[in-house]
Motif scaffolding. Structure first.
Motif, mmCIF file in Angstrom:
data_model
loop_
_atom_site.group_PDB
_atom_site.id
_atom_site.type_symbol
_atom_site.label_atom_id
_atom_site.label_comp_id
_atom_site.label_asym_id
_atom_site.label_seq_id
_atom_site.Cartn_x
_atom_site.Cartn_y
_atom_site.Cartn_z
ATOM 1 N N GLU A 329 0.830 -1.203 0.000
ATOM 2 C CA GLU A 329 0.000 0.000 0.000
ATOM 3 C C GLU A 329 0.874 1.267 0.000
ATOM 4 O O GLU A 329 0.552 2.266 -0.628
ATOM 5 N N LEU A 330 2.013 1.172 0.706
ATOM 6 C CA LEU A 330 2.901 2.341 0.753
ATOM 7 C C LEU A 330 3.644 2.543 -0.557
ATOM 8 O O LEU A 330 4.095 3.646 -0.863
ATOM 9 N N GLY A 331 3.817 1.439 -1.301
ATOM 10 C CA GLY A 331 4.530 1.562 -2.582
ATOM 11 C C GLY A 331 5.809 0.750 -2.656
ATOM 12 O O GLY A 331 6.582 0.894 -3.613
ATOM 13 N N VAL A 580 0.853 7.030 6.630
ATOM 14 C CA VAL A 580 0.681 6.224 5.408
ATOM 15 C C VAL A 580 0.697 7.155 4.197
ATOM 16 O O VAL A 580 1.420 6.926 3.221
ATOM 17 N N GLU A 581 -0.043 8.227 4.301
ATOM 18 C CA GLU A 581 -0.147 9.163 3.164
ATOM 19 C C GLU A 581 1.218 9.773 2.858
ATOM 20 O O GLU A 581 1.644 9.849 1.707
ATOM 21 N N SER A 583 4.149 8.521 3.574
ATOM 22 C CA SER A 583 5.037 7.472 3.026
ATOM 23 C C SER A 583 4.737 7.251 1.551
ATOM 24 O O SER A 583 5.654 7.126 0.729
ATOM 25 N N GLN A 584 3.464 7.196 1.223
ATOM 26 C CA GLN A 584 3.088 6.983 -0.185
ATOM 27 C C GLN A 584 3.644 8.096 -1.064
ATOM 28 O O GLN A 584 4.187 7.864 -2.133
ATOM 29 N N ARG A 585 3.511 9.325 -0.547
ATOM 30 C CA ARG A 585 3.992 10.482 -1.313
ATOM 31 C C ARG A 585 5.509 10.425 -1.500
ATOM 32 O O ARG A 585 6.036 10.625 -2.592
ATOM 33 N N ARG A 588 6.546 7.566 -3.815
ATOM 34 C CA ARG A 588 6.217 7.933 -5.210
ATOM 35 C C ARG A 588 7.273 8.899 -5.754
ATOM 36 O O ARG A 588 7.795 8.735 -6.847
#
Ligand code: GLA
Length: 693
Positions: A329-331, A580-581, A583-585, A588
Motif C-alpha cells: 500500500e505504501l509503494g 501512510v499518506e 510514506s506513499q507520497r 512515489r
C-alpha cells in the motif's frame, strides 16, 4: 595510446584522460617509480637519475622509490612481498625480463615480467588502464615454477609513491552501529597502519587509502586507491626519511601464510587507484562512474520493505502477510523477510544452520506469504546467514567438525554462534546446495546474506583468512549463474561488508544497522566518498530510534534515506493515516527521482552558513535533485546559499521549490547560488530541477 614505452631509456608512461603514471628500469634492474600526477606528454622526457647511496646507512634501496619492493638485501622500508624457498632462503632478488601489452575488452594492460635471479619464481606486475575514468588497476601475479613449494609470508598488491611529506590521510573508523566515521590525520615520520584481522570484513576501517595535499572537495591534489578484497587486508602509509610518502595495500600478513605449490600461480587482489588535481569530488566521481559502468549490476534497486525492526525474531505468516499488504500500500516493490523464519530460531540462541522453514511460524509453508507478496505485485526477499551455525542447531550436532576450531580449545562463540569452515569442500557444498534449494523451491528474488561475527580459532590452515572470503565470492557467483535474476545483498552486522572486493559480486549493500536519520547523514557522506550511491541501502525506521533514542520527523527520515537506495523498516502496521499518506507520497517521489539518485553524478555541496546545513546534489542528463538538511537551528536561524555544481552556465533550469517554480541560469545557480532558509530542528527539503525545454 595509453601505454607509451621509451625503449631508449626503459621508461613506461601510462596515461589516462588527464593523469599519468610512470616508472622505469634502471641499469641494476630495479623497477623505479618516476611519476604519478597530471598528464605528461612524452615518456622520452622522463629520466632515471643514477643512484648513489647517501651514506653506508642510507643504501640505495632506501632512497629509491620501487614499484614493487621485495624483502631482501639492504631494504628496510615497507616491502610488498616476502617469500621463503624450500631451502630456507628468505630473500628475493628480482630481475626484469621484459614486458607485454595486452588488450582485453578494448582496454590496455601492461604486464611487467620479473623473475627471481636464482629460483624459477615469477612476479608479473599488472597495470590495467581505464582511461576515461582516470583510473588504473594494479596487481601482481606470482607463479612458482620451481620443483618445491614456496611460502608466501607477506603480499601487498602494489606500492605507490607520493613525492611529498605532511600529507593528509583519510579513511573511516567505527564499530557496529557507527560505521563509516570519517577521520583525517596528518602523515608524519613513522607509519600509519590500517587493517582488518577479523576474517569477515570489519566496521573498524575500510580497505582504501586517500592521501591529499590539503585538498578540498573541488581543489587540490588527491591520491587514492581501493583494494578489491573483503576480509583481512592491511594498508601502510609510511613517510620515509627521504622526502616522500609511500603507501601500499594488500593481504594482511597477520597469522597468514600462503603456500604456492609447484606450478601454481596466485593473483593478488587488485588496487583500483587514481589521482585528482581537483579535490575529492573528482575522486568520488571517477570511482562511482567506474563502479556503475563496470562493477555493479545494472538497473535501479527496488524500494524495499524489511520486517526486521518491526518484528525481530517473532515472525509468523499472519504478521508478515499483514506487513506485506501494508508495504504494498505504501509503494514498496520488494518485501524482505528477515531473521527468524527457519529452524528453531526464536532468538540468537538457536537455528542458524537449520535452514528449513519453521512450521510453527509458517504452518502453510513459506508459499503462503510468497504468494501474497507476489499477488501484491512485489518481489520477495529472504534473510540468511550461511557462514554460521548455533551450537544448539542440528547442523552443529551432526557436524561438530565443520566449524573453525582447535581440538584442545573451547570454541569461541559470539552472538551465540560459530563460524563454519567454508573452505572445507563439504561445507561449501552444503551452503551452495542449501541456497540453491531455497532459490529453486521458492519464488525468491532477493537474498539478504548476513554475517554477524568475526572468525577465530582457524585451525592449522593459515590461508583461511584469504580462502574464506574467496569461497563466499565463488558460491555467490555460482548461485547467480544459476539464478541470474536474484539480487544479493551483503550485510555483516550492518555495514561490516562493503569494499571494492565484494562490490559486484553482491548487488546491494546494507550500510549500517544505525538507521538514525541524523547519524546517517555522516555515515552516508563518508560512504559516498568511495562507494557509489546505488550501493548504499538506507531505511526509514521508527522513532525513538532503537540506537540513538532520537525522535526525528518522518519527512526528515525519508529524505535522509532517499539519498541512497530507499527502504522502509518501520512497524508500518502502527502507522497513522497521515504517516501512510506521507510514506506513499515520499515513495512515489523517490521512484520518480530514483534514476537520478542511483545512477546520477553526486555532489557534496559547500555550506557557507554558520548554521550546519547538509547539502547534496544529484545530476543525470538535464535533470537534478537537491537535498538540504538542517538538523538543528542555531545562530538565529540563519539561511544558507546553495551553490550548485556541474550545470551548463548558459542553460536555464527550472527549480521546483516549496514556494513555487523558479527559473535561473546554470551560471546563476553555480556562482551566485540559491538562497535557502530552513527553520526549526530536523528541517529538510528536496528540490527537483531540470533544464528548461
Ligand atoms: C544483523 C543485521 C540486521 C538484521 C539482524 C538479524 O544485525 O545487520 O539488519 O538482519 O542481523 O539477526
Amino acid at each position: 595510446m595509453s601505454i607509451a614505452v621509451s625503449e631508449k631509456s626503459n621508461v613506461f608512461l601510462l596515461s589516462t584522460k588527464s593523469t599519468s603514471y610512470a616508472f622505469g628500469m634502471d641499469d641494476r634492474g630495479l623497477v623505479r617509480h618516476l611519476y604519478w600526477g597530471k598528464k605528461l606528454l612524452s615518456a622520452d622526457e622522463l629520466e632515471l637519475p643514477s643512484l648513489t647511496e647517501v651514506s653506508t646507512n642510507d643504501p640505495v634501496f632506501e632512497i629509491t622509490p620501487e614499484e614493487f619492493p621485495v624483502h631482501g638485501g639492504l631494504r628496510y622500508k615497507e616491502h610488498c612481498l616476502k617469500a621463503t624457498f624450500a631451502d630456507g632462503t628468505r630473500e628475493l632478488v628480482y630481475q626484469y625480463c621484459g614486458y607485454d601489452v595486452e588488450e582485453t575488452e578494448g582496454r590496455e594492460e601492461l604486464v611487467l615480467h620479473l623473475k627471481d635471479e636464482h629460483y624459477a619464481f615469477f612476479m608479473d606486475l599488472h597495470y590495467r588502464l581505464y582511461p576515461q575514468y582516470d583510473l588504473m588497476e594494479r596487481s601482481v601475479v606470482l607463479s612458482n615454477q620451481t620443483e618445491d613449494p614456496i611460502q608466501i609470508e607477506k603480499l601487498h598488491s602494489a606500492q605507490f609513491h607520493i613525492p611529498y611529506e605532511n600529507l593528509n590521510f583519510s579513511n573511516v573508523h567505527g564499530h557496529w552501529g557507527a560505521e563509516q566515521q570519517r577521520f583525517v590525520q596528518k602523515v608524519s615520520y613513522g607509519k600509519i597502519v590500517i587493517e582488518n584481522r577479523r576474517g569477515i570484513s570489519t566496521h573498524n576501517h575500510n580497505p582504501y587509502f586517500v592521501l591529499d595535499r590539503d585538498a578540498t572537495e573541488t581543489a587540490g591534489e588527491v591520491y587514492f586507491g581501493a583494494l578489491r578484497l573483503s576480509g583481512n587486508f592491511s594498508g601502510v602509509v609510511e613517510q620515509t626519511q627521504y622526502g616522500e610518502t609511500l603507501v601500499q595495500m594488500g593481504l594482511n600478513d597477520h597469522d597468514c601464510l600462503l603456500e604456492l605449490k609447484p606450478g601454481e600461480t596466485f593473483a593478488a587482489p587488485a588496487i583500483l587507484c587514481g589521482y585528482s588535481d581537483s579535490g575529492f569530488e573528482t575522486m568520488s566521481h571517477n570511482l562511482h562512474r567506474f563502479a556503475l559502468d563496470h562493477i555493479l549490476r545494472k538497473d535501479c534497486r527496488p524500494v524495499l520493505y524489511n520486517s526486521w525492526e518491526a518484528t525481530e525474531f517473532h515472525v509468523n505468516s499472519r504478521d508478515q502477510i499483514n506487513l506485506a499488504r501494508k508495504a504494498a500500500e505504501l509503494g514498496a516493490e520488494l518485501f524482505v523477510l528477515d531473521d527468524g523464519w527457519f529452524g528453531e530460531r526464536h532468538s540468537i540462541q538457536n537455528g542458524l544452520g537449520d535452514w528449513y522453514v519453521n512450521e510453527g511460524k509458517f504452518p502453510n509453508g513459506l508459499e503462503e506469504l510468497i504468494d501474497v507478496v507476489k499477488e501484491l505485485g512485489m518481489k520477495f526477499g529472504i534473510w540468511v546467514e550461511p557462514e554460521m551455525v548455533n551450537p544448539k542447531a542440528q547442523l552443529y550436532q551432526q557436524h561438530p567438525d565443520w566449524i573453525y576450531h582447535y581440538e584442545t580449545r573451547v570454541s569461541d562463540t559470539s552472538r551465540v554462534q560459530y563460524v563454519l569452515n567454508v573452505t572445507k569442500p563439504e561445507v561449501r557444498d552444503f551452503i551452495y546446495n542449501m541456497l540453491d534449494d531455497l532459490l529453486t523451491r521458492y519464488d525468491i528474488d532477493y537474498i539478504k546474506w548476513d554475517a554477524n561475527r568475526p572468525i577465530s580459532q582457524t585451525g592449522p590452515q593459515r590461508d583461511v583468512w584469504y580462502k574464506h572470503i574467496q569461497t563466499i565470492y565463488e558460491v555467490v557467483t555460482e548461485l547467480k549463474k544459476k539464478h541470474p535474476d536474484v539480487l544479493f545483498e551483503a550485510c555483516a552486522s550492518g555495514g561490516g561488508r562493503i569494499d571494492y572486493g565484494i562490490l559486484g559480486i553482491f548487488d546491494d549493500f546494507w550500510t549500517s544497522d544505525n538507521t538514525d536519520a541524523y547519524d546517517r547523514l555522516y555515515i552516508q557522506d563518508a560512504y559516498s566518498r568511495i562507494y557509489p550511491i546505488k550501493a548504499m541501502r538506507a531505511w526509514v525506521t521508527d522513532c525513538p530510534n532503537f540506537l540513538s533514542g532520537r525522535v526525528i520527523p518522518l519527512t526528515f527520515r525519508y529524505h535522509s534515506a532517499m539519498m541512497g537506495s530507499l527502504g522502509v523498516g518501520c512497524n508500518i502496521l502502527k502507522f497513522t493515516p497521515e504517516e501512510v499518506e506521507l510514506s506513499q507520497r515520499m515513495i512515489r517521489q523517490y521512484k520518480e527521482i530514483r534514476p537520478i539518485i542511483q545512477e546520477g553524478v553526486f555532489y557534496r555541496l559547500d555550506n557557507p552558513s554558520a548554521n550546519q546545513y547538509f547539502l547534496y546534489e544529484y545530476l543525470k542528463g538535464g535533470q537534478g535533485v537537491l537535498f538540504a538538511f538542517l538538523p538543528q537551528s542555531k545562530v538565529g536561524h540563519r539561511g544558507t546559499t546553495i551553490r550548485l555544481r556541474g550545470l551548463e552556465e548558459e542553460t536555464i533550469y527550472v527549480l521546483h521549490t516549496a514556494e513555487g517554480d523558479l527559473e535561473k541560469s546554470g551560471a546563476y545557480l553555480m556562482h551566485h547560488g540559491l538562497p535557502l532558509k530552513l527553520g526549526g530542528d530536523y528541517a529538510s527539503t528536496v528540490i527537483r530541477f531540470e533544464k528548461k525545454q
